[in-house]
Design an enzyme around this catalytic site. Structure first.
Site, PDB file in Angstrom:
ATOM      1  CD  GLU A 189     -35.120  52.808  59.802  1.00  0.00           C
ATOM      2  OE1 GLU A 189     -35.600  53.020  58.661  1.00  0.00           O
ATOM      3  OE2 GLU A 189     -34.326  51.874  60.055  1.00  0.00           O
ATOM      4  CB  THR A 237     -35.598  43.091  55.236  1.00  0.00           C
ATOM      5  OG1 THR A 237     -35.054  43.580  53.997  1.00  0.00           O
ATOM      6  CG2 THR A 237     -35.620  41.574  55.196  1.00  0.00           C
ATOM      7  CB  ILE A 243     -39.883  31.063  59.390  1.00  0.00           C
ATOM      8  CG1 ILE A 243     -41.154  30.955  58.555  1.00  0.00           C
ATOM      9  CG2 ILE A 243     -39.355  29.692  59.758  1.00  0.00           C
ATOM     10  CD1 ILE A 243     -42.302  30.310  59.248  1.00  0.00           C
ATOM     11  CG  HIS A 245     -35.364  29.354  58.953  1.00  0.00           C
ATOM     12  ND1 HIS A 245     -36.092  28.630  58.041  1.00  0.00           N
ATOM     13  CD2 HIS A 245     -35.459  30.652  58.565  1.00  0.00           C
ATOM     14  CE1 HIS A 245     -36.599  29.448  57.129  1.00  0.00           C
ATOM     15  NE2 HIS A 245     -36.232  30.679  57.433  1.00  0.00           N
ATOM     16  CD  GLU A 291     -29.375  35.821  51.255  1.00  0.00           C
ATOM     17  OE1 GLU A 291     -30.280  35.995  50.433  1.00  0.00           O
ATOM     18  OE2 GLU A 291     -28.272  35.369  50.949  1.00  0.00           O
ATOM     19  CB  SER A 316     -33.711  32.292  62.630  1.00  0.00           C
ATOM     20  OG  SER A 316     -34.813  32.036  61.803  1.00  0.00           O
ATOM     21  CB  CYS A 371     -62.402  45.327  57.168  1.00  0.00           C
ATOM     22  SG  CYS A 371     -61.755  46.529  58.352  1.00  0.00           S
TER      23      CYS A 371
END
Length: 492
Positions: A31, A40, A47, A49, A351, A356, A451
């Protein structure tokens, strides 16, 4: 010589690493950023999906539904927050309700359970703050919300304790086919004060029998080094607004708009941590590092969100951010061994619904690699992991006992999120422990409140300096040149 080298420690690369650790294998993850979950995977809608949007028969459809099904057990085994809050795709007066029927039919073909179309009266009972022009919606009870940081870190930590090595802050610069597999040239980047001073990194070579390319928006670059079957990934930027927890109950379900060819529209959703999230935009750009927000993009969100949800309390916005989705020209996930590069496996074009689908992608790719290498099961695999202890989940008696035993859990460092010194110490000393302010933030939420780290940053730096230990000059926001201390103006 590694059996497998995985490029990319996002949610997909980390999920693949965990699944591979179920086998007897020598595997590593490479990495380029200073921590896992830095691309990403850290900037998305969070979410899970239900699976009604993807075209039936595609990998997106199959892996989305399978990943959704896996989420309950995974969240228990790996101790990350996940809630099935359900989702609504709303149709307004100026839209054709046939679009909802098409989504329903897609969902049924994909095997999504319990889908149904609701009228306005039913919807207002569920979501009183829906916009006045909303007439109907597709309801998917299996939709959910998750913390993408905690999920990715959970996969990575579990892979690491099961023997997978992680080379962080290590950038792949070249991949070459060899007789025994692949030669991967990497640059171990300078960090902290050395990076700020412009010192070069150290070049070395990692050899592996097989390579898994899970490099997000850069997956086409690595595929095209090896294969004549070229990929082309377009970074698709999505901008977001994050609202304070005082706005977190404005809606209880994830509210989608009818999708377009550019995406699923602007959503309004609660988060698992109690905030409200609005976004994303969808703008194709050329810059694979283009994660800046724009005035036009944020204005678009504020206007467009009102089409589905009224009175969104935008005065409660505490931050905005942008992330990139890896859109491949064929509009589906690219998963499998390159036909002209034996032992080179792609997990590209991931993408939406990539978050999910990540657990299912991990299982699919690991099985392909295991079959290729004839790997045996790992009898010592440990499939559970405990996350960082949150004192606010304890009752008062339990909390008092904890503080008596470990006083650091009684010292509040982040006042907005009520994060203690004990939690930050845990984040530092865990597998793949935090070494920057953002790494602490992803693991504990220190600095994620109203903050936005204005109060807790110096105190967090002091803990990093003491606990790692590391020089205060080397502590950064997110690796690279993002250091805070540039020199001393007096001797103490």
């Amino acid at each position: 010589m590694y059996d497998v080298a995985i490029i990319g420690a996002g949610v997909v690369g980390s999920a693949i690493a965990r699944e591979l650790s179920k086998y007897r294998v020598r595997a590593c993850v490479i990495e380029r950023e200073e921590d896992v979950c830095c691309g990403t995977s850290k900037a998305n809608s969070a979410i899970i999906h239900a699976g009604f949007d993807a075209t039936p028969g595609t990998l997106k459809a199959k892996l989305n539904v399978r990943g959704n099904e896996m989420m309950d057990q995974l969240s228990k085994d790996l101790d990350f927050p996940f809630t099935r809050n359900g989702s609504l795709v709303v149709c307004t007066k100026d839209q054709d309700p046939a679009g909802l029927q098409q989504l329903l039919e897609k969902g049924l073909a994909n095997g999504v359970p319990e889908l149904r179309i609701l009228n306005r009266d039913e919807l207002i009972q569920m979501e009183p703050n829906l916009a006045d022009e909303v007439t109907s919606a597709l309801y998917a009870p299996t939709g959910g919300i998750v913390c993408p940081f905690h999920m990715t870190i959970a996969f990575a930590e579990n892979a690491n304790i099961n023997g997978v090595e992680f080379f962080l802050n290590t950038e792949v610069t070249q991949i070459e086919k060899t007789s025994g597999g692949y030669k991967i040239t990497v640059n171990k980047k300078a960090t902290g004060a050395d990076a700020a001073a412009g010192k070069p990194g150290e070049t070395s070579v990692i050899d592996a029998k097989t390579v898994v390319n899970a490099a997000g928006v850069y997956a086409d670059v690595f595929n095209n080094m090896i294969s004549e079957e070229k990929l082309h990934i377009t970074p698709r930027k999505g901008e977001y607004l994050l609202l304070d927890k005082t706005a977190g109950t404005h809606v209880s379900h994830t509210i989608f708009q009818l999708p377009s060819k550019m995406g699923k529209g602007v959503l309004v959703t609660p988060t698992v941590h109690g905030n409200l999230l609005v976004g994303p935009t969808a703008t194709d750009i050329n810059n694979k590092e283009g994660v800046n927000t724009t005035a036009d993009g944020l204005e678009f969100l504020s206007v467009t969100a009102s089409h589905s949800v009224k009175d969104v309390p935008l005065r409660q916005v505490i931050t905005s951010f942008a992330g990139l989705r890896a859109h491949e020209d064929n509009n589906d996930f690219i998963i499998g061994e390159a036909s002209d590069a034996e032992g080179f496996f792609n997990a590209a074009g991931i993408e939406s619904p990539g978050l999910s689908s990540a657990p299912a992608i991990g299982g699919m790719v690991a099985k392909l690699v295991a079959d290729k290498l004839d790997l045996a099961p790992n009898p010592d695999f440990v499939g559970v992991r405990k996350g960082i202890l949150r004192p606010d989940t304890l009752n008062m008696e339990e909390r008092n006992k904890l503080i008596q035993a470990q006083p650091a859990y009684g010292n509040i460092i982040c006042r907005c999120e009520m994060i203690t010194e004990g939690e930050i110490i845990d984040a530092i000393h865990r597998p793949l422990g935090a070494r920057s302010l953002d790494a602490v933030k992803r693991r504990t939420r220190t600095g994620m409140g109203r903050c936005q780290a204005g109060f807790c940053s110096p105190r967090t730096m002091e803990i990093l300096e003491r606990e790692v230990p590391m020089a205060i000059e080397d502590i950064s926001k997110n690796g690279g040149k993002s250091v805070f201390i540039v020199g001393k103006n007096k001797q103490v």
